[in-house]
Structures are given as C-alpha cells and as structure tokens.
Design a protein around this motif. Structure first.
Motif, PDB file in Angstrom:
ATOM      1  N   LYS A  45      39.260  34.381  43.803  1.00 42.85           N
ATOM      2  CA  LYS A  45      40.070  34.078  42.626  1.00 42.85           C
ATOM      3  C   LYS A  45      41.199  33.096  42.963  1.00 42.85           C
ATOM      4  O   LYS A  45      41.515  32.197  42.183  1.00 42.85           O
ATOM      5  CB  LYS A  45      40.633  35.382  42.047  1.00 42.85           C
ATOM      6  CG  LYS A  45      41.631  35.219  40.903  1.00 42.85           C
ATOM      7  CD  LYS A  45      40.945  34.941  39.582  1.00 42.85           C
ATOM      8  CE  LYS A  45      41.848  34.374  38.507  1.00 42.85           C
ATOM      9  NZ  LYS A  45      43.054  35.138  38.231  1.00 42.85           N
ATOM     10  N   ALA A  48      39.872  29.764  42.613  1.00 42.36           N
ATOM     11  CA  ALA A  48      39.002  29.508  41.459  1.00 42.36           C
ATOM     12  C   ALA A  48      39.634  28.529  40.463  1.00 42.36           C
ATOM     13  O   ALA A  48      38.940  27.726  39.839  1.00 42.36           O
ATOM     14  CB  ALA A  48      38.657  30.825  40.761  1.00 42.36           C
ATOM     15  N   THR A  68      32.014  33.915  36.009  1.00 39.99           N
ATOM     16  CA  THR A  68      32.124  35.379  35.956  1.00 39.99           C
ATOM     17  C   THR A  68      33.576  35.824  36.062  1.00 39.99           C
ATOM     18  O   THR A  68      34.446  35.069  36.508  1.00 39.99           O
ATOM     19  CB  THR A  68      31.348  36.032  37.112  1.00 39.99           C
ATOM     20  OG1 THR A  68      31.945  35.602  38.349  1.00 39.99           O
ATOM     21  CG2 THR A  68      29.878  35.649  37.089  1.00 39.99           C
ATOM     22  N   GLU A  69      33.830  37.067  35.684  1.00 37.85           N
ATOM     23  CA  GLU A  69      35.109  37.697  36.003  1.00 37.85           C
ATOM     24  C   GLU A  69      35.113  38.008  37.509  1.00 37.85           C
ATOM     25  O   GLU A  69      34.047  38.198  38.109  1.00 37.85           O
ATOM     26  CB  GLU A  69      35.275  38.991  35.209  1.00 37.85           C
ATOM     27  CG  GLU A  69      35.353  38.786  33.697  1.00 37.85           C
ATOM     28  CD  GLU A  69      36.573  38.009  33.266  1.00 37.85           C
ATOM     29  OE1 GLU A  69      37.681  38.306  33.757  1.00 37.85           O
ATOM     30  OE2 GLU A  69      36.435  37.082  32.447  1.00 37.85           O
ATOM     31  N   VAL A 113      34.850  34.871  42.340  1.00 38.93           N
ATOM     32  CA  VAL A 113      34.466  34.359  41.027  1.00 38.93           C
ATOM     33  C   VAL A 113      33.231  33.477  41.235  1.00 38.93           C
ATOM     34  O   VAL A 113      33.239  32.609  42.109  1.00 38.93           O
ATOM     35  CB  VAL A 113      35.597  33.528  40.395  1.00 38.93           C
ATOM     36  CG1 VAL A 113      35.148  32.939  39.063  1.00 38.93           C
ATOM     37  CG2 VAL A 113      36.847  34.382  40.216  1.00 38.93           C
ATOM     38  N   PHE A 115      30.630  30.674  39.895  1.00 37.49           N
ATOM     39  CA  PHE A 115      30.434  29.579  38.952  1.00 37.49           C
ATOM     40  C   PHE A 115      28.972  29.158  38.996  1.00 37.49           C
ATOM     41  O   PHE A 115      28.434  28.906  40.076  1.00 37.49           O
ATOM     42  CB  PHE A 115      31.301  28.378  39.329  1.00 37.49           C
ATOM     43  CG  PHE A 115      32.763  28.687  39.362  1.00 37.49           C
ATOM     44  CD1 PHE A 115      33.517  28.608  38.209  1.00 37.49           C
ATOM     45  CD2 PHE A 115      33.383  29.080  40.540  1.00 37.49           C
ATOM     46  CE1 PHE A 115      34.867  28.909  38.229  1.00 37.49           C
ATOM     47  CE2 PHE A 115      34.735  29.382  40.573  1.00 37.49           C
ATOM     48  CZ  PHE A 115      35.478  29.296  39.409  1.00 37.49           C
TER      49      PHE A 115
END
Lengths: 264, 264
Positions: A45, A48, A68-69, A113, A115
C-alpha cells in the motif's frame, strides 16, 4: 502436468485458472480466446499511490483495468485467486528478482495492492480475425518483449523505461494492424512504433529482454506495442522494497470479454 | 470586470485564464473552442490514493486527465495557476461547502494534490459541428447537472452518487449525439441514459442540483452524460476533512486540444 492442453483457446477463464492453480506453467497468448488477459503488479500500500499516478501519466504502457483493496486476492475482473491462478510469478525485493514461482502463497503480505494492467494479447484474436498473422501464436512461443530507450514519466519514487512487445507484420498489413489495435485503447491500443528497432534503442531483435525471439521474415516489419511489463521494469529501476509481478507472457486470464475494451 | 467578452470561443487558454485570474466569474461552456476543459478536485495527499482508486473504478464520471505532485499548482496540461486561473471554486470542510470564491490562494495547503478530470464541454464543439444543438450554449447559461440514484463503486473512504449533465436533443439527432460523444471516451463518452429522468432518480428537470435549468422542447429528449462534478458529490457524502473543487460549470481551460481525447 505436464499434461497436453488440446485446445487452450477454448478453455473458459475458470478452466484455465484451475490448470494454472494445479501448477501448469505456460505463456498464455492464444488461451481462452475472447477473454481479456491482464498483467499483474502487486505493491505494498505504501507504494501503491505512486504506482497509480505513474499509470495515469503513462496510460499507453500502464492501462489499469482493476485495483484490489489491500490484502485482497480476488478482483472484480478476476474471480480466481491472484496468488495461485496465474501460470507464473516473479518476486522482487529492492528491485532484484528473487524468485520465479508458480504461486506466491508463501510471499503474500496483507498490505499488498494488486493492479491488473491491460495486455496486448487482448487484441490478438481481432488481429487474427482481420487476417494479420501473429507469429508467436503460430510458433507456440512467448511474445518477445524489449526494454526501450523511452523513459516513462516518473511519479513519486517510480520511474523506468517503457517496455514494448513486438509482432512482425507483413508490410501490406501494417495499416490493418494499426487500425484494428487502435480500437483497443485500454489494452495498449495502436503501436508506439513501426519498423526501426534502433529508434527505440533495441540493438538485437533476436535477444528480447523478456519472452522468446520470433522470426521476422522478408517483407515483414517489426511492429511495437506498449507492454504491461513496464511496471516491472519500473520496479527493477526504482527498487521499492517489495513487489510481485506475473512472469512476462504468463498472464491473468480475467472474466472480462475482449469486446468490453473495444471502442466503436 | 464585469467586462463584456465579445467572443469567448476565440480566446486562447492563456487569454481566458488571465481573465479569470483578474476576477471574471462565468461558466465556461463555449469558451476557447477546440481546447479541452477539465473539472478540478484537490484533496490532501492523505485522501488522494482513495480518490485515484475511486476514479479507476468509476471511469465514466471520473476520467483523470492529470495529477499534480502534492503542493504543485501547475499541471502538465494546465500552464496556469490552479489556485487562481479557474473562474470559480468551492471549498469544503468535512464535506460541507464553506466558501464559493474566485480564487483559493487563502485556502491553499502544501499537501494538496490536484486532479484534473475530463469534462463533457470537450465534445460540445463536435456536437455543434454535427448539427446537434446545445441548449445551454444557445441560452448563455450554465449546463444543468443532477445527482442520480446510481451510486459509484466506493473506494476506501470515498463513496457517492454519480452526477450527470443533461442536454435536450431532438429525437432524430439522439443517435448522432451518441455516435459523436462515443468518440470521446476520456471525457465521459457516450450518454449514460436517454429519455427518462425518473429512471435516474431525477424528480424535476427544472431544478438541477448544479447549474441552470434549460428548456426541453417538444420533440426533444433529455440526454444524460456522466459528469465530473461526481467527485464533489463524493466529497459531500464522504466528508474528507478538506477539499477544493471548481464551481460547477466553471472549468479549468487546459492547454490540450479536444482532438487529443478523440478516438478514431
């Protein structure tokens, strides 16, 4: 595995993902015809945000199809498990590749995270339908990919060169290939270059940086499209502490149709 | 000001921005014909990641054209000063609008990230060229905009309804309007709805949530496009501690050509 897949083009995305989850390692060009394939880059994160800005600034190589979370390993476009259902992964620490593995369960972190980034395999069925040959599908090999001398626009801590994929196209079909692929702007779109590898800083087409070489025949021009391995090239140059990517050419087969990324 | 602008369509972006910097407050539809206009949403870096994911998940209302580094007030698409060179701003604290002002110099913070988001004004010149009338340009008023009953896909702390702009289109030209605007996917693209305000939860076309009402004449259908005021509707619902947006209809006039956002 190794089992013989009789006609991988006919497999549904869940069928293909099940084979990869069981351990099959293979490039996915030509698999699950009509279903969109995607590049994967997973970053903590902490990194990200920079990647999303990098992607916004470099939409040709980095069209983001899904995010995504943190910690999630399914995506709205991908009903499978992003940790196991691709046919190959590369793991990076401080920008160095430390593993190439068939799953990343043991490397997974809750702050990652994922992608999903558009892939030019998406328009290959349309090229074939238009009579444009796709050499690496004919040969059953991985598409050749090259680092270029074109730098992406940096964002925060992320910078790196654009990576391209190459397909040899008969000269009389180059315009057709441009026209067809222009209709898929979310999966790299029109070529970034036609004809001169040297102009992109590519010294030797026979020695791709990723994937396998293909024959360029008399009367054919090498045609170059922006490639979703670009995020991994940025990881290698920018050295974030941790990252996971797909093994180049070994894509996420999504539940989206190619037609969803086609413009009129 | 108030000075009379004889032909705002002919002003270059720097000329228009200079007028706004001097204090002119006006909707910008029809201004600087051929130059792309953009919505502004500025958020503290802390909230910027959620917004980028929100935009990725809601590309119709939130197509991001440019992102600044934190504290920057110029952008690669916008040679002016983002704090002064729009003709109107709204300032939000905890989701409440606390000011509508001609510049935000006194509100500026060094942690603000500015996002320029595509605007449907970009395709209005193409609509006019194709013979599709644009009522709010004829009337010299602001475009009407409405909150809908369609929720965007949330991201992190950000959620909110999709906002739409509305243009009345003669029934025989609806297909033309769809065809023309489909060619501009990065600036909202094709309409999200044709004909029935009630289906979008809009009770009364004469009472827009933003902008001015326009007459819908006999033989015309209301046609709705996703709108870049959507980020401000998300701010109002999600209540981040601080945000700045443009005053709806009072856009950033960029240095990019409309044609840059047109697909073949």
């Amino acid at each position: 595995m190794p089992q013989t897949i009789v006609n991988p083009a006919r497999l549904t995305p869940p069928e293909a993902r099940a084979l990869f989850r069981e351990g099959l390692v293979t490039p996915t060009s030509g698999w699950s015809a009509g279903w969109t394939q995607a590049n994967l880059i997973a970053l903590p994160k902490e990194q990200a945000y920079d990647f999303l800005v990098f992607a916004q600034r470099n939409p040709r190589p980095c069209p983001v199809l899904d995010v995504t979370e943190p910690g999630e390993f399914a995506a709205s476009l991908f009903g499978g498990d992003l940790r196991t259902d691709l046919p190959g992964y590369r793991v990076y620490r401080d920008g160095e590749q430390v593993a190439e593995v068939p799953d990343v369960l043991s490397y997974w972190r809750d702050d990652l995270v994922c992608f999903l980034v558009g892939c030019s395999f998406t328009f290959e069925a349309a090229l074939l339908d238009a009579g444009v040959p796709v050499r690496h599908i004919e040969a059953g090999t991985n598409v050749p990919m090259y680092r270029t001398n074109r730098d992406c626009r940096p964002a925060g801590e992320l910078s790196g060169p654009m990576v391209v994929s190459m397909r040899p196209v008969p000269a009389e079909l180059v315009a057709t290939a441009v026209r067809i692929t222009s209709r898929y702007p979310a999966v790299h779109g029109a070529p970034v270059h036609v004809g001169d590898p040297g102009a992109l800083g590519i010294d030797d087409l026979d020695r791709p940086d990723f994937g396998d070489p293909v024959e360029v025949r008399a009367g054919e021009l090498p045609v170059f499209w922006a490639c979703g391995v670009t995020p991994q090239a940025a990881v290698m140059r920018s050295r974030p502490p941790f990252a996971i990517g797909h093994a180049p050419g070994h894509m996420a087969i999504t539940d989206a149709r190619d037609s969803a990324y086609q413009v009129p």
